[in-house]
Design a protein around this motif. Sequence first.
Motif, PDB file in Angstrom:
ATOM      1  N   SER A 483       0.812  -1.222   0.000  1.00  0.00           N
ATOM      2  CA  SER A 483       0.000   0.000   0.000  1.00  0.00           C
ATOM      3  C   SER A 483       0.842   1.266   0.000  1.00  0.00           C
ATOM      4  O   SER A 483       0.388   2.315  -0.443  1.00  0.00           O
ATOM      5  N   ALA A 484       2.086   1.198   0.508  1.00  0.00           N
ATOM      6  CA  ALA A 484       2.923   2.395   0.568  1.00  0.00           C
ATOM      7  C   ALA A 484       3.833   2.538  -0.652  1.00  0.00           C
ATOM      8  O   ALA A 484       4.629   3.474  -0.720  1.00  0.00           O
ATOM      9  N   LEU A 485       3.706   1.615  -1.619  1.00  0.00           N
ATOM     10  CA  LEU A 485       4.611   1.609  -2.764  1.00  0.00           C
ATOM     11  C   LEU A 485       3.998   2.335  -3.955  1.00  0.00           C
ATOM     12  O   LEU A 485       2.778   2.378  -4.120  1.00  0.00           O
ATOM     13  N   ASP A 486       4.870   2.880  -4.802  1.00  0.00           N
ATOM     14  CA  ASP A 486       4.412   3.473  -6.052  1.00  0.00           C
ATOM     15  C   ASP A 486       3.773   2.410  -6.931  1.00  0.00           C
ATOM     16  O   ASP A 486       4.071   1.222  -6.815  1.00  0.00           O
ATOM     17  N   VAL A 487       2.920   2.848  -7.845  1.00  0.00           N
ATOM     18  CA  VAL A 487       2.092   1.908  -8.593  1.00  0.00           C
ATOM     19  C   VAL A 487       2.929   0.935  -9.426  1.00  0.00           C
ATOM     20  O   VAL A 487       2.630  -0.268  -9.488  1.00  0.00           O
ATOM     21  N   SER A 488       4.008   1.393 -10.061  1.00  0.00           N
ATOM     22  CA  SER A 488       4.826   0.487 -10.869  1.00  0.00           C
ATOM     23  C   SER A 488       5.630  -0.464  -9.994  1.00  0.00           C
ATOM     24  O   SER A 488       5.784  -1.643 -10.318  1.00  0.00           O
ATOM     25  N   VAL A 489       6.134   0.033  -8.848  1.00  0.00           N
ATOM     26  CA  VAL A 489       6.855  -0.818  -7.903  1.00  0.00           C
ATOM     27  C   VAL A 489       5.885  -1.835  -7.304  1.00  0.00           C
ATOM     28  O   VAL A 489       6.207  -3.012  -7.135  1.00  0.00           O
TER      29      VAL A 489
END
Length: 606
Positions: A483-489
């Motif tokens: 949930s805390a990650l960027d969309v591509s990551v």
Amino acid sequence: MSAGVVDEHADAAAGAAAGPVLEITGLSVGVRGEDGEREVVSGLSLSLRRGETLCIAGESGSGKSMTALAIMRLLPQPAGRIAAGTIRLLDKDGSAVELTALGERRMRDIRGDRIAMIFQEPMTSLNPVLSIGRQLTESIEAHTGLSHAEAQRRAVEALKAVRISEAESRLKQFPHELSGGMRQRVMIAMALALEPDVLIADEPTTALDVTVQGEVLELLRDLQRQHGTSVILITHDMGVVAEMADRVIVMRNGRMVEEGATADIFARPRAAYTQELLAAVPRIGAGAGRRASGEPDEMAGKDKVAVVNDLHVRFDLHGGFFGRVTRRVHAVEGVSFSIAPNETLALVGESGCGKSTTAKALAGLVPYTGGVTIGGRELSGLGGDARKAVRRDVQMVFQDPYASLDPRMRVGDLVAEPLLIHGIGSRQERRERVAALFERVGLSAAQMELYPHEFSGGQRQRICIARALALRPKLIIADESVSALDVSVQARVLDLLKELQREFGVAYLFISHDMAVVENISDRVAVMYLGQIVEIGSRDQVFSNPRHPYTRRLIEAVPVPDPSRRRTRFARLDREIPSATRRIGETVPKLLLKDFGGGHLAAVAD
């Protein structure tokens, strides 16, 4: 096209005709570090029109937040500075103020009064030792000539404007006494109490549940319509961008890579990076390749990795002069489910519904009543050594990878630590296993000697996954792990989890409030509300034919990353989410689950 959408576009056109309220030309921001100064924003130029919503999108480190801090003149000191460029705040008569040339005293007058900012985490933005009323009235008094009583009246009006019930009594409360959504609404009230020309919202909904997110976004729309405020919305959630933006700026590595109208950006992205960003966005209905809805029944004969039967977790609250137990939090009430090998069960629901508490009970981290069986062994009644052996079969991956890793240890030692604790292998054997795990999660063995701060967020989460796999567990609990990650990551980490499941046959309990992510990774879904499961079934059953109103509300609240399907209104909560706290002796009604066939169960009235 609906009338609401027409009105919205008409408002945007009217704003464009009114001219710009903020102009940035050639902005460069430098931050000094151990290796000298580096540019975090390079040559950025943009214009914000009156009444417009401009979204700045991009991944962590793209320069979005640094741009906002430069506008507010709140760059970290003494390391950060505006190295070049101009930031002009314009009046309706065409006169302008050059913000980069203002002294701190003059800039303080502009902050809050003409430019306000909402930060991502309201709990860190609000002073925990001051009441809500004190913080609101201080801001109003600092920028107006109002008396304390008049400032209080305006504070109450601001809280009512953001639809906070019992506004007068809320003034006496402290931040910790409010929910996350309520705290964010207080921040919005504080930002808009002085009716600023520009509102900068930096990831205002990232930490919120999907239903509360919809409520906050709808609130921003309402207030913008009422006051004509121009909004700069900073986010990496492309669904929020599609729902809210008139125009979009995409940033990467401190530079603008693309700018355009929202519909054009989504339909015809020109930059390769924008195309990659949009391709990585999880979409409900795109969970191709997962099991069909009937297949979980085929697992009925398999030995279960985990079986939870009538699980209860309660916490007593002490109060009064003698510290007696006055109330009890019914965090988990009668939850039952099972997980088969190579299966992903998603546990979803809003904050406070009991998802994480259920996970902690499975891991043996909180006391509970009821039955928890892992790998055929019942946890209750086990001695220390036996319980330790069972815990090898259950590992957790937490939301914040940086907080999960000791910053003083090399990451190779962190991944090897569970092996050392359980006395597995020689030093050389442990090193070889850790090196193999690093390679398996997409890192190199050479990186084992580095420290956590030398990795990106996505890499740190990969290290946490490698650590969880070190003991070759039967079950991995992923608690908001992406949930805390960027969309591509996020997309890459989810793909890694799927690959590891196919390779090792591990089962997942995947905890999330992001319904689009859940739809793309889960085999079965259990929906929790106030400590109880209100619906459970296969992914296809729950998403295609949700039976419980709460499940439908969760799915409907997900922002759709498609401007052509933009909603004119988000569903509003008619009341605050109830609490799981009850008086001592007060019972919790047990939900009855009706079988709709194929293992699809949903709560019905008694």
